[in-house]
Scaffold this active site. Sequence first.
Site: not given
Ligand SMILES: *Cc1c(COP(=O)(O)O)cnc(C)c1O
Length: 425
Positions: A148, A234, A268
């Site tokens: 994701f 990520d 985040k």
């Molecule tokens: C939440 C998330 C995203 C996307 O972030 P948004 O601010 O919702 O666009 C990308 N990668 C990971 C691992 C995430 O948990």
Amino acid sequence: MPQLTRSRSKSQDAIDLEERYGAHNYHPLPVVLDSGKGIFVWDVEGKRYYDFLSAYSAVNQGHCHPRLVKVMQEQAARMTLTSRAFYNSVLGEYERTVCELFGYDKLLPMNTGAEAVETALKMARKWGYERKGIPAGKAKVVVCEGNFHGRTITIVSMSTDPESQGGFGPFTPGFEVIPYDDLAALDKALEDPHVCAFLVEPIQGERGVFTPSDDYMPKAIAACKARNVLFIADEIQTGIARTGRLLCSVPDNERDPAKRPDAVLLAKALSGGMYPVSAVLANDGVMEVFTPGTHGSTYGGNPMGARIAMEALAIVQDEKLSANAERLGHIFREEMNRLVEQHAFVKLVRGRGLLNAMIIEPREATDGSPLTAWELCLLLRDNGLLAKPTHGDIIRFAPPLVITEEQLREACGIIALSVKQFGQA
Ligand SMILES: *Cc1c(COP(=O)(O)O)cnc(C)c1O
């Protein structure tokens, strides 16, 4: 004339409004939140809950941290947005702070997580053409099954989740999907000289806190370095103390560039839930592919976000949230493993630090109604704890990292009670 309006709860009214006027791109748990402080949130009827989702780990610092509220108010009254057509008095200091903390040369500021991912993909492709010598239009990025990385067209192009992807084609080409936690598959994919990057989550959060073997990250980093392929971590959900260290992909004291990701994506918790702030971190040899005019965002690097993010990171350090997540994570899994022993339908608890998930076996109640992770989350809600079900059989538990041992043990009691009630339903 009798009153035609029925007396309804405030919660139901708010739910009805969203149902009526909002796009139905989410299926929220039926609870309407109105305020938050630290690890607690309150609904519109005044009932208090432990927040065990933390807005997908965005509020690691807790809801409405007083230091964040203060800098946000101050900066809001001073200046919020300049655009990057001009310099601003906060951005440089913010960039230095983050670069020094995480050990990278440069930061590129964006707003959302998905934008950080898009930025990294552009960076990796351009690096591939200009530095690695990949023929024009041939660059490939290797990603993992169950990933994701966000919701844009390009990002869902590499998704393996039919719900995320279905109906949104045509898709962006240039991705190869390999199994997660599979070094042999990675080695094989890296043989292709057109591969510019491997993009991976250190733990697959949205898949249900899918946690790889301990040696997956260091060995995958080494494999990428050996093939001159960028390793992009990520860390949008796993980073910033969530898993008991600053970054999940690499120990805090590892400063050897050969053993660290070439790029790190943060969002985040970077701004403690106050304001959307994201960042790509990389060293000069990679980040230099961006030159004026090649990438940007109107809000990226705004003084408001920069000030908040600096404070959000200072809180993580001052309150030693990594150490707290590491210590309390062990206690949490120990408590949850008791439930695995006591209840046959509780299959497994997995995770690191305070990013954990419980896997249950869904079944039917005596009246034939379903008993899945959703129903368990409704019981948790009734007992005063909010968590997120996924895939029907997984519940993620990720409280704000400011939680104390006493509070964590109380929350574990709520989970144990709810699991017991689920077993009797
Ligand atoms: C939440 C998330 C995203 C996307 O972030 P948004 O601010 O919702 O666009 C990308 N990668 C990971 C691992 C995430 O948990």
